[in-house]
Design a protein around this motif. Structure first.
Motif, short mmCIF file in Angstrom:
data_model
loop_
_atom_site.label_atom_id
_atom_site.label_comp_id
_atom_site.label_asym_id
_atom_site.label_seq_id
_atom_site.Cartn_x
_atom_site.Cartn_y
_atom_site.Cartn_z
N LYS A 148 2.21 1.86 -3.50
CA LYS A 148 1.20 2.47 -4.39
C LYS A 148 0.99 3.95 -4.08
O LYS A 148 0.86 4.78 -4.97
CB LYS A 148 -0.12 1.69 -4.30
N ASP B 132 0.84 -1.21 0.00
CA ASP B 132 0.00 0.00 0.00
C ASP B 132 0.87 1.26 0.00
O ASP B 132 0.55 2.24 -0.68
CB ASP B 132 -0.93 0.01 1.22
N ASP C 132 1.51 7.20 -6.45
CA ASP C 132 0.42 8.18 -6.62
C ASP C 132 0.89 9.60 -6.30
O ASP C 132 0.43 10.57 -6.90
CB ASP C 132 -0.78 7.82 -5.73
N GLY D 106 2.72 -1.60 -6.08
CA GLY D 106 2.59 -0.55 -7.09
C GLY D 106 3.47 -0.83 -8.30
O GLY D 106 3.02 -0.77 -9.44
N ASP D 107 4.73 -1.16 -8.07
CA ASP D 107 5.67 -1.43 -9.14
C ASP D 107 6.80 -2.30 -8.59
O ASP D 107 7.56 -1.85 -7.74
CB ASP D 107 6.24 -0.12 -9.72
#
Length: 197
Positions: A81, A78, A85, A118-119
């Motif tokens: 991500k 989390d 963002d 996320g990546d």
């Protein structure tokens, strides 16, 4: 006339207050990370020198963990991500296996694949050392315990995330399992990234 005289003082007070609360990063401690060269999930060597110049978050986990590690991995995913963002770049997330005899690079990759990160390019899932090595490394570099539990396949460890600066110093610690301060972690990583090495 009085208003004109007050204006410079008001501006001065505003400048002083803004300087005091400048949003800069404030370290809680300064633990120098011991030099290392471990193996990641792609069977590539990753060293402390490779991490220099980057802000990174570290954690100690293992793939057959039945308690703390799954929520820690989920929480770290989390954070990853949220960092994306927020437009944060050039950071790393480093997961040190504390069960290196079982956690091969391939198993570490499979474990990472279980989480909605996320990546994955931001993650280093590290293994390739002896249990004694990671126990000593955790104690010396992060002041955190790692210990085998006799008669079990589980390993005792703390549930912290550690923020490491561009110089390779652990400067802040957060709870990585419950009541995770997501917003503070993002804020700290952004501030530290702006400050540079």
């Amino acid at each position: 006339m009085r208003k004109k005289l007050l204006l410079p003082y008001v501006l001065l007070v505003v400048l002083i207050l803004s300087a005091c609360s400048g949003g800069g990063f404030k370290a809680e401690h300064n633990f120098k990370i011991e030099p290392f060269e471990f193996t990641n999930q792609h069977n590539e060597k990753v060293s402390l020198d490779d991490m220099k110049g980057k802000v990174w978050l570290a954690q100690f986990v293992f793939t057959v963990c039945t308690s703390a590690c799954p929520p820690m991995m989920s929480n770290m995913a989390d954070i990853d991500k949220k960092l994306i963002d927020e437009g944060v770049e050039d950071y790393k997330i480093v997961s040190f296996s504390i069960d290196p005899a079982f956690d091969t690079p391939e198993i570490m990759q499979e474990y990472l694949d279980m989480y909605d990160v996320g990546d994955q390019k931001n993650w280093e899932m590290l293994t390739g050392y002896k249990q004694e090595d990671i126990t000593n490394f955790a104690a010396k570099s992060f002041k955190t315990p790692v210990a085998d539990i006799p008669g079990s396949d589980q390993v005792m460890h703390a549930v912290h995330f550690f923020l490491v600066n561009q110089k390779g110093e652990a400067v802040k610690t957060y709870n990585g399992m419950v009541d995770v301060p997501f917003d503070q972690i993002i804020k700290d990583m952004k501030a530290l990234s702006k400050e540079g090495a």
